[in-house]
Write an enzyme that holds these catalytic residues in place. Structure first.
Site, PDB file in Angstrom:
ATOM      1  N   ASP A 143       0.837  -1.193   0.000  1.00 13.90           N
ATOM      2  CA  ASP A 143       0.000   0.000   0.000  1.00 13.90           C
ATOM      3  C   ASP A 143       0.874   1.244   0.000  1.00 13.90           C
ATOM      4  OD1 ASP A 143      -2.314   1.484   0.025  1.00 13.90           O
ATOM      5  OD2 ASP A 143      -2.600   1.346   2.200  1.00 13.90           O
ATOM      6  N   HIS A 150      -3.498  13.999   0.994  1.00 14.38           N
ATOM      7  CA  HIS A 150      -3.696  13.122   2.160  1.00 14.38           C
ATOM      8  C   HIS A 150      -2.475  13.175   3.075  1.00 14.38           C
ATOM      9  CE1 HIS A 150      -4.863   9.652   4.550  1.00 14.38           C
ATOM     10  NE2 HIS A 150      -3.732   9.035   4.224  1.00 14.38           N
ATOM     11  N   GLU A 215     -10.505   3.948   4.062  1.00 14.37           N
ATOM     12  CA  GLU A 215      -9.627   4.738   3.193  1.00 14.37           C
ATOM     13  C   GLU A 215     -10.002   4.437   1.745  1.00 14.37           C
ATOM     14  OE1 GLU A 215      -5.498   4.042   4.306  1.00 14.37           O
ATOM     15  OE2 GLU A 215      -5.628   5.633   5.828  1.00 14.37           O
ATOM     16  N   GLU A 217      -9.221   4.117  -1.929  1.00 14.73           N
ATOM     17  CA  GLU A 217      -7.988   3.915  -2.697  1.00 14.73           C
ATOM     18  C   GLU A 217      -8.298   3.231  -4.029  1.00 14.73           C
ATOM     19  OE1 GLU A 217      -4.623   2.418  -0.589  1.00 14.73           O
ATOM     20  OE2 GLU A 217      -5.305   3.195   1.360  1.00 14.73           O
ATOM     21  N   ASP A 249      -9.040   0.441   2.384  1.00 16.92           N
ATOM     22  CA  ASP A 249      -8.021   0.040   3.352  1.00 16.92           C
ATOM     23  C   ASP A 249      -8.530   0.423   4.753  1.00 16.92           C
ATOM     24  OD1 ASP A 249      -5.621  -0.689   4.549  1.00 16.92           O
ATOM     25  OD2 ASP A 249      -4.669   1.241   4.146  1.00 16.92           O
ATOM     26  N   ARG A 253      -7.668   3.902  13.699  1.00 13.68           N
ATOM     27  CA  ARG A 253      -6.748   5.029  13.927  1.00 13.68           C
ATOM     28  C   ARG A 253      -6.146   5.023  15.322  1.00 13.68           C
ATOM     29  NH1 ARG A 253      -5.718   6.072   8.827  1.00 13.68           N
ATOM     30  NH2 ARG A 253      -7.537   6.770   7.634  1.00 13.68           N
ATOM     31  N   GLN A 256      -3.508   2.466  15.321  1.00 14.40           N
ATOM     32  CA  GLN A 256      -2.433   2.928  14.442  1.00 14.40           C
ATOM     33  C   GLN A 256      -1.548   3.960  15.151  1.00 14.40           C
ATOM     34  OE1 GLN A 256      -3.998   4.601  10.796  1.00 14.40           O
ATOM     35  NE2 GLN A 256      -1.992   5.017   9.915  1.00 14.40           N
ATOM     36  N   LYS A 269      -4.184  -2.056  10.317  1.00  7.10           N
ATOM     37  CA  LYS A 269      -4.574  -2.146   8.906  1.00  7.10           C
ATOM     38  C   LYS A 269      -4.824  -3.585   8.463  1.00  7.10           C
ATOM     39  CE  LYS A 269      -3.350   2.229   7.665  1.00  7.10           C
ATOM     40  NZ  LYS A 269      -4.132   3.162   6.851  1.00  7.10           N
ATOM     41  N   THR A 273      -9.098  -5.701   4.375  1.00  3.05           N
ATOM     42  CA  THR A 273      -9.019  -4.769   3.249  1.00  3.05           C
ATOM     43  C   THR A 273     -10.048  -5.253   2.230  1.00  3.05           C
ATOM     44  OG1 THR A 273      -6.640  -4.519   3.632  1.00  3.05           O
ATOM     45  CG2 THR A 273      -7.492  -3.744   1.507  1.00  3.05           C
ATOM     46  N   GLU A 390      -9.623  12.622   7.939  1.00  4.12           N
ATOM     47  CA  GLU A 390      -9.452  13.941   7.315  1.00  4.12           C
ATOM     48  C   GLU A 390     -10.769  14.713   7.234  1.00  4.12           C
ATOM     49  OE1 GLU A 390      -6.825  14.019   3.593  1.00  4.12           O
ATOM     50  OE2 GLU A 390      -7.118  11.901   3.986  1.00  4.12           O
TER      51      GLU A 390
HETATM   52 CA    CA Z   1      -3.908   3.067   3.064  1.00  7.46          CA
END
Ligand code: CA
Length: 444
Positions: A143, A150, A215, A217, A249, A253, A256, A269, A273, A390
């Site tokens: 990834d 971002h 996420e 992607e 993904d 948080r 993380q 993560k 996925t 975000e």
């Molecule tokens: Ca990602």
């Protein structure tokens, strides 16, 4: 812009005898013809399919009916597999040969089309009577972090004075992800448990993640691989790209934030996925190529191994991307999903070809069926931010929904759907199909 490589399969006036493929808003018109792996509800054997309108062309049945008699025997063998890996390994020219046969077979007004139509009960499956699977046996998943918007947004939350680290504009930053927990769209995703902290130095507590996020992607499947130790020059990088899909993904948080230093994300993560099940080939995407992101004055030029005129001229893909949320309350009230954001894949700082070339540049062998994801696609505006971290700015500006609910991170029962499509004057619109998953409560 270099010359587009177009053929009959891109003809916007071609129509299919599968009526649902001729509508203006279908993701899967005759010009798309993405590959996937499906299974009839009533039997176990997965098989290769090609999406057409709201139906699927069964490539195993079509091969047995003799429609692929003129292609190379290795291609016929690959079409009878239960994964896309053998077809991916043959490379893009053979995938293009399959695409051309499928186009004739599904066209109205061709001899092959007439014959196929007479056999449609054997060749076609309704997409309501099948299950879709992850389209390849993915050996490795990497990834990237290729959206400068971002990276800047997230960096500024944690390092307000220097959001971008010094390496960002010199190389596509990435990490090795986990292939075993990749699931196909529609698979529910359980909220993970793990360590998180109330203050930066701990101590941690263990429990369900309170900051689960998605996420948005774009993913790319590797076609032919490279031998260990061999590099993939940028000039041929796209020969190694089979096609694209959408990727969610999922990220925890809070886990993380505690675990990511010094070696990057790990359990935050790797719990799941989600990928969209249809692989849209680079041939289908040909009309929608765009120049690579133009770096603003003052940014360094890419190093020579990550730079060439062709990649600059057409290294990008004009894909519009959206995120939709349907909460449990919306479902209970019979309300449809609500859009959270809309972005553009053209805003990425690095091209997929640059990511692939960089990935192999130190000697790493990529294998057919490997998945490379772009990193969260975020544009410069609030409405184009590709994750809740975000959008709600680390919890400071909650997202308000039409139900009166609000979100800073995902709740149990939330269903996230990613959508993507390409549009350009003079061509048929093509899309990726949904990439969806519902959040299940953590296990006690
Ligand atoms: Ca990602």
């Amino acid at each position: 812009m270099t010359q587009l490589q177009l053929d009959d399969t891109h003809d916007p006036s071609a129509t299919s005898w599968v009526e649902s493929a001729n509508g203006a808003d279908t993701d899967f018109p005759l010009a798309n013809l993405p590959f996937g792996i499906f299974r009839h509800d009533v039997e176990e054997r997965p098989r290769i399919g090609i999406a057409i309108g709201d139906h699927v062309l069964d490539c195993l049945a079509a091969t047995r009916a003799g429609f692929f008699g003129d292609v190379d025997p290795a291609v016929r063998d690959a079409l009878q597999s239960w994964t896309l890996n053998p077809l991916m390994a043959l490379g893009r020219a053979d995938a293009r040969a399959v695409r051309r046969v499928a186009h004739r077979l599904l066209s109205a007004g061709t001899a092959e089309g007439s014959r196929a139509r007479s056999l449609s009960a054997d060749l076609l499956a309704s997409n309501t009577a099948i299950g879709m699977r992850v389209p390849a046996e993915i050996g490795d998943y990497s990834d990237f972090y290729a959206s400068v918007n971002h990276a800047t947004n997230v960096g500024s939350m944690f390092r307000p004075h220097h959001p971008l680290l010094p390496n960002y504009k010199w190389m596509p930053i990435g990490y090795h992800g986990r292939a075993s927990s990749i699931v196909a769209s529609g698979t529910p995703v359980r909220r993970p448990r793990g360590q998180s902290v109330a203050s930066p130095d701990g101590p941690p507590s263990v429990g369900p993640s309170a900051r689960m996020d998605y996420e948005l992607e774009v993913g790319a499947f590797v076609a032919r691989g490279n031998r260990r130790g061999d590099v993939i020059p940028l000039s041929v990088a796209e020969d190694h790209l089979f096609g694209l899909c959408l990727v969610n993904d999922w990220s925890a948080r809070d886990l993380q934030q505690w675990e990511y230093q010094p070696l990057g994300p790990f359990l935050s993560k790797s719990f799941a996925t989600t990928v969209s099940p249809w692989v849209v080939t680079l041939d289908a995407l040909e009309p929608f190529r765009t120049p690579a992101f133009v770096r603003p004055p003052g940014d360094p030029a890419p190093l020579p191994y990550l730079d060439d005129a062709t990649d600059r001229a057409r290294g990008g893909f004009g894909i519009t991307l959206e995120v939709w949320l349907r909460t449990a309350a919306m479902r209970a009230a019979g309300q449809p999903a609500e859009r959270l954001s809309r972005g553009d894949f053209g805003s990425m700082y690095w091209t997929l070809a640059q990511m692939l070339t960089h990935h192999a540049s130190a000697g790493c062998n990529l294998q057919s069926g490997d998945l490379i994801a772009s990193g969260t696609v975020s544009g410069p505006d609030r409405g184009s931010r590709g994750c809740l971290l975000e959008l709600a700015w680390r919890g400071q500006s909650p997202v308000t929904l039409s139900t009166g609910e609000s979100r800073v991170f995902l709740h149990d029962g939330d269903e996230i759907t990613l959508r993507g499509w390409c549009e350009r004057e003079g061509f048929r619109r093509i899309g990726f199909g949904d990439c969806s998953g519902e959040v299940l409560p953590a296990l006690a």
